[in-house]
Design a protein around this motif. Structure first.
Motif, PDB file in Angstrom:
ATOM      1  N   LEU A   1       3.439   0.705  -4.921  1.00 15.49           N
ATOM      2  CA  LEU A   1       3.620   2.142  -4.697  1.00 15.49           C
ATOM      3  C   LEU A   1       4.527   2.761  -5.760  1.00 15.49           C
ATOM      4  O   LEU A   1       4.255   3.851  -6.274  1.00 15.49           O
ATOM      5  CB  LEU A   1       4.205   2.373  -3.300  1.00 15.49           C
TER       6      LEU A   1
ATOM      7  N   ASP B   1       1.978   3.096   2.354  1.00 19.88           N
ATOM      8  CA  ASP B   1       0.650   2.590   2.630  1.00 19.88           C
ATOM      9  C   ASP B   1       0.659   2.104   4.076  1.00 19.88           C
ATOM     10  O   ASP B   1       1.522   2.519   4.865  1.00 19.88           O
ATOM     11  CB  ASP B   1       0.239   1.502   1.627  1.00 19.88           C
TER      12      ASP B   1
ATOM     13  N   HIS C   1       4.012  -4.672  -1.916  1.00 23.28           N
ATOM     14  CA  HIS C   1       3.571  -3.338  -1.483  1.00 23.28           C
ATOM     15  C   HIS C   1       4.505  -2.260  -2.038  1.00 23.28           C
ATOM     16  O   HIS C   1       4.038  -1.211  -2.511  1.00 23.28           O
ATOM     17  CB  HIS C   1       3.516  -3.268   0.043  1.00 23.28           C
TER      18      HIS C   1
END
Length: 202
Positions: free
Chosen positions: A125, A17, A121
């Motif tokens: 993912l 990301d 994060h």
């Protein structure tokens, strides 16, 4: 047809990301992780296989790659886009395609990357890939029951505690065995609440 039948351990899986990139770990990544390995040996306090010091780091990465070659695990290196530095490693393991389950762990980061939001994060993912691409029904997490920081991190992303496996495995101190706490996220929990709750924390 099994949704996971198209999963290939030789695939160059890249998850990213705006903040983080995960890619398969390679032997050349010794240099990318060496600074953490040399300067922060406490990172592997609760790990059965440590990566402190160059020799141990080489061994750690070689073992991870072999497990991927044996179609047992899929290890990633973690790159922090904000600092443009490699932050650590994580992996899928105990992958049971027939059961649509896997474990997510062997996660460690250098001290500069802890508490920065990087882990959330990464987990977003990895969980999104596990549930939405691989079609997993269950993702399991385990930790040393004394590892309070790791347990708190797992709870904060939405994992539910299932229990403690007593005297589950040895530690690097051969005279001591560890109790392992087991947590998990189920597919319906991911879609019903965990995904959106975790996305709000990113």
């Amino acid at each position: 047809m099994n949704q996971t039948s198209n999963f290939n351990f030789t695939d160059n899986i890249i998850l990213e990301d705006d903040f983080v990139l995960l890619r398969p770990i390679h032997e050349s990544d010794v240099e990318n992780l060496l600074e953490i390995s040399l300067n922060e040996p406490e990172t592997w306090k609760y790990s059965l296989v440590g990566a402190e010091g160059k020799d141990n780091l080489i061994n750690y990465i070689q073992l991870a790659i072999k497990e991927r070659e044996d179609k047992k695990e899929f290890p990633f290196i973690v790159f922090d886009k904000k600092s443009q530095k490699y932050a650590g490693s994580t992996r899928f393991y105990d992958i049971k395609l027939d059961f649509n389950t896997l474990q997510l762990g062997y996660t460690w980061y250098g001290s500069a990357f802890r508490g920065t939001g990087l882990n959330k994060h990464c987990k977003f993912l990895l969980l999104q890939f596990a549930f939405e691409t691989l079609g997993m029904e269950r993702v399991e997490f385990r930790a040393d029951n004394n590892n309070e920081r790791s347990i708190a991190a797992m709870k904060s992303i939405g994992c539910k505690v299932e229990g403690v496996l007593r005297s589950n495995m040895p530690t690097r101190d051969g005279n001591v065995r560890r109790d392992s706490i087991v947590l998990s996220i189920l597919k319906n929990e991911w879609f019903d609440e965990v995904k959106e709750n975790l996305k709000r924390k990113l």
